[in-house]
Design a protein around this motif. Structure first.
Motif, PDB file in Angstrom:
ATOM      1  N   THR A 295       0.794  -1.107  -0.036  1.00 10.63           N
ATOM      2  CA  THR A 295      -0.045  -0.012   0.102  1.00 10.63           C
ATOM      3  C   THR A 295       0.911   1.358  -0.066  1.00 10.63           C
ATOM      4  N   LEU A 296       0.579   2.178  -0.979  1.00  7.65           N
ATOM      5  CA  LEU A 296       1.205   3.516  -0.873  1.00  7.65           C
ATOM      6  C   LEU A 296       0.464   4.594  -0.369  1.00  7.65           C
ATOM      7  N   SER A 297       0.810   5.229   0.584  1.00  8.18           N
ATOM      8  CA  SER A 297       0.087   6.226   1.385  1.00  8.18           C
ATOM      9  C   SER A 297       0.704   7.478   0.958  1.00  8.18           C
ATOM     10  N   LEU A 298      -0.224   8.397   0.590  1.00  7.22           N
ATOM     11  CA  LEU A 298       0.097   9.911   0.176  1.00  7.22           C
ATOM     12  C   LEU A 298      -0.786  10.817   0.933  1.00  7.22           C
ATOM     13  N   GLY A 299      -0.556  11.067   2.258  1.00 12.44           N
ATOM     14  CA  GLY A 299      -1.497  11.914   2.839  1.00 12.44           C
ATOM     15  C   GLY A 299      -2.559  10.925   3.216  1.00 12.44           C
ATOM     16  N   PRO A 300      -3.823  11.470   2.924  1.00 14.47           N
ATOM     17  CA  PRO A 300      -5.208  10.885   3.155  1.00 14.47           C
ATOM     18  C   PRO A 300      -5.324   9.716   2.210  1.00 14.47           C
ATOM     19  N   VAL A 301      -4.627   9.693   0.995  1.00 17.51           N
ATOM     20  CA  VAL A 301      -5.013   8.981  -0.204  1.00 17.51           C
ATOM     21  C   VAL A 301      -3.987   7.637  -0.179  1.00 17.51           C
ATOM     22  N   HIS A 302      -4.744   6.450  -0.344  1.00 18.02           N
ATOM     23  CA  HIS A 302      -4.205   5.250  -0.477  1.00 18.02           C
ATOM     24  C   HIS A 302      -4.509   4.596  -1.447  1.00 18.02           C
ATOM     25  N   PHE A 303      -3.219   3.775  -2.088  1.00 16.16           N
ATOM     26  CA  PHE A 303      -3.411   2.950  -3.341  1.00 16.16           C
ATOM     27  C   PHE A 303      -2.630   1.806  -2.914  1.00 16.16           C
ATOM     28  N   ASN A 304      -3.508   0.635  -3.181  1.00 14.88           N
ATOM     29  CA  ASN A 304      -2.803  -0.765  -2.853  1.00 14.88           C
ATOM     30  C   ASN A 304      -2.895  -1.832  -4.188  1.00 14.88           C
ATOM     31  N   LEU A 305      -1.982  -2.576  -4.053  1.00 12.90           N
ATOM     32  CA  LEU A 305      -2.061  -3.637  -5.183  1.00 12.90           C
ATOM     33  C   LEU A 305      -1.484  -5.177  -4.579  1.00 12.90           C
ATOM     34  N   ASP A 306      -2.351  -6.079  -4.865  1.00 13.03           N
ATOM     35  CA  ASP A 306      -1.915  -7.332  -4.189  1.00 13.03           C
ATOM     36  C   ASP A 306      -2.049  -8.316  -5.008  1.00 13.03           C
ATOM     37  N   VAL A 307      -1.574  -9.488  -4.931  1.00 13.78           N
ATOM     38  CA  VAL A 307      -1.815 -10.580  -5.862  1.00 13.78           C
ATOM     39  C   VAL A 307      -2.272 -12.038  -4.698  1.00 13.78           C
ATOM     40  N   ASN A 308      -3.161 -12.728  -5.317  1.00 13.62           N
ATOM     41  CA  ASN A 308      -3.566 -13.979  -4.401  1.00 13.62           C
ATOM     42  C   ASN A 308      -3.205 -15.165  -5.285  1.00 13.62           C
ATOM     43  N   MET A 309      -2.599 -16.202  -4.538  1.00 12.65           N
ATOM     44  CA  MET A 309      -2.032 -17.179  -5.214  1.00 12.65           C
ATOM     45  C   MET A 309      -2.616 -18.620  -4.708  1.00 12.65           C
ATOM     46  N   GLY A 310      -3.577 -19.142  -5.302  1.00 11.86           N
ATOM     47  CA  GLY A 310      -4.349 -20.327  -4.801  1.00 11.86           C
ATOM     48  C   GLY A 310      -4.361 -21.161  -5.931  1.00 11.86           C
ATOM     49  N   ASN A 311      -5.804 -21.826  -5.896  1.00  9.41           N
ATOM     50  CA  ASN A 311      -6.200 -22.781  -7.123  1.00  9.41           C
ATOM     51  C   ASN A 311      -6.077 -21.859  -8.507  1.00  9.41           C
ATOM     52  N   LYS A 312      -6.638 -20.832  -8.316  1.00 10.43           N
ATOM     53  CA  LYS A 312      -6.506 -19.752  -9.404  1.00 10.43           C
ATOM     54  C   LYS A 312      -5.833 -18.514  -8.892  1.00 10.43           C
ATOM     55  N   PHE A 313      -4.991 -17.925  -9.600  1.00  8.85           N
ATOM     56  CA  PHE A 313      -4.174 -16.756  -9.559  1.00  8.85           C
ATOM     57  C   PHE A 313      -5.051 -15.504  -9.911  1.00  8.85           C
ATOM     58  N   SER A 314      -5.024 -14.653  -8.858  1.00  7.82           N
ATOM     59  CA  SER A 314      -5.800 -13.218  -9.109  1.00  7.82           C
ATOM     60  C   SER A 314      -4.953 -12.183  -8.400  1.00  7.82           C
ATOM     61  N   PHE A 315      -5.148 -10.953  -9.026  1.00  2.00           N
ATOM     62  CA  PHE A 315      -4.755  -9.533  -8.278  1.00  2.00           C
ATOM     63  C   PHE A 315      -5.838  -8.688  -8.346  1.00  2.00           C
ATOM     64  N   SER A 316      -5.628  -7.711  -7.292  1.00  3.81           N
ATOM     65  CA  SER A 316      -6.543  -6.629  -7.045  1.00  3.81           C
ATOM     66  C   SER A 316      -6.018  -5.535  -6.957  1.00  3.81           C
ATOM     67  N   SER A 317      -6.538  -4.213  -6.987  1.00  4.87           N
ATOM     68  CA  SER A 317      -5.986  -2.925  -6.414  1.00  4.87           C
ATOM     69  C   SER A 317      -7.123  -2.082  -5.943  1.00  4.87           C
ATOM     70  N   GLY A 318      -6.665  -1.068  -5.355  1.00  2.00           N
ATOM     71  CA  GLY A 318      -7.953  -0.144  -4.640  1.00  2.00           C
ATOM     72  C   GLY A 318      -7.095   1.161  -4.603  1.00  2.00           C
ATOM     73  N   LEU A 319      -8.103   2.076  -4.485  1.00  5.70           N
ATOM     74  CA  LEU A 319      -7.813   3.354  -4.251  1.00  5.70           C
ATOM     75  C   LEU A 319      -8.950   3.896  -3.291  1.00  5.70           C
ATOM     76  N   GLY A 320      -8.207   4.424  -2.090  1.00  2.00           N
ATOM     77  CA  GLY A 320      -9.159   4.733  -1.052  1.00  2.00           C
ATOM     78  C   GLY A 320      -8.607   6.125  -0.178  1.00  2.00           C
ATOM     79  N   ILE A 321      -9.507   6.470   0.468  1.00  5.29           N
ATOM     80  CA  ILE A 321      -9.192   7.743   1.474  1.00  5.29           C
ATOM     81  C   ILE A 321      -9.215   7.367   2.962  1.00  5.29           C
ATOM     82  N   GLY A 322      -8.372   7.642   3.836  1.00  7.35           N
ATOM     83  CA  GLY A 322      -8.051   7.304   5.075  1.00  7.35           C
ATOM     84  C   GLY A 322      -8.087   8.589   5.821  1.00  7.35           C
ATOM     85  N   LEU A 323      -8.833   8.388   7.013  1.00  8.45           N
ATOM     86  CA  LEU A 323      -8.797   9.658   7.825  1.00  8.45           C
ATOM     87  C   LEU A 323      -7.937   9.352   9.135  1.00  8.45           C
TER      88      LEU A 323
END
Length: 238
Positions: free
Chosen positions: A210-238
């Motif tokens: 997760t990259l945090s730039l002040g209140p803005v957070h961007f994350n990227l992750d991978v999931n490794m199981g029977n199927k390979f998947s990846f996800s990302s998110g953009l959020g605001i945290g206080l």
């Protein structure tokens, strides 16, 4: 999610009832390399055999997939609240997203994450446990729900913050099932289809940052199981 070729086609023989020359017949329908829902869109033709005599009755055209792609994108709003006494509460909500001419998709999920750092001293990283539940429903154009998927999971997460970057990973146990109920209609012929399918995957590993730039957070992750998947998110945290 990234899909392999075998996820987009299937070869299977199954017993069913089909209208042959205006008469409903008990038959064996043999499908070879037919598309799944995310396979090619051209309707395939299966070979039909009489279930009692094994006599060949001809070919039967079924339906194709809704889109031939190796990737399945899904955008879901995610909300998190906390931390209170080391506990975070998270929600995922998709309240009836229309999916072209196929109907709509709804999703709801909730999770609790509790930090274990207060119980285990002097670790070089943070550790937490998480439990969650998620349900997904697909409705046709008539607003009839024909697919319901439910999943539960529990995982152990490890994280380390370095300046504005938080690196994390973990291991997860999960249980998933989907109920399918619909009526197949063709030329005045109707047949009910109903079954439950369990997920193949029980354990998976995950890693991300997760990259945090002040209140803005961007994350990227991978999931490794029977199927390979990846996800990302953009959020605001206080």
């Amino acid at each position: 999610m990234i899909l392999q070729e075998q996820d987009r086609i299937f070869t299977q023989d199954f017993r069913t009832t089909l209208p042959i020359n205006g008469v409903n017949r008990d038959v064996i329908l043999k499908m070879k390399e037919a598309p799944t829902i995310i396979g090619y869109t051209t309707p395939p033709r299966g070979q039909v055999y009489d279930a009692s005599t094994s006599a060949y009755l001809g070919e039967y055209q079924t339906i194709g997939g809704i889109g031939n792609s190796q990737f399945i994108p899904l955008f879901v709003p995610h909300f998190g609240f906390g931390t209170l006494l080391g506990t975070d509460v998270m929600f995922r909500v998709l309240p009836g997203f229309e999916f072209g001419d196929y109907g709509s998709i709804t999703m709801f999920g909730a999770a609790l994450r509790h930090s274990l750092g207060g119980y285990v001293k002097k670790l070089p990283f943070d550790i937490s446990a998480q439990f969650g539940y998620q349900t997904l429903g697909l409705k046709d154009k008539g607003k009839n729900k024909f697919i319901t998927g439910n999943s539960m999971f529990v995982n152990l997460q490890f994280s380390k913050k370095i300046a504005i970057v938080t690196i994390y990973g973990g291991a997860q146990y999960e249980n998933y099932s989907v109920d399918v109920n619909y009526i197949f209609q063709l030329n005045g012929y109707e047949q009910g289809v109903s079954f439950t399918q369990k997920g193949d995957n029980s354990f998976r590993g995950l890693a991300g940052a997760t990259l945090s730039l002040g209140p803005v957070h961007f994350n990227l992750d991978v999931n490794m199981g029977n199927k390979f998947s990846f996800s990302s998110g953009l959020g605001i945290g206080l």
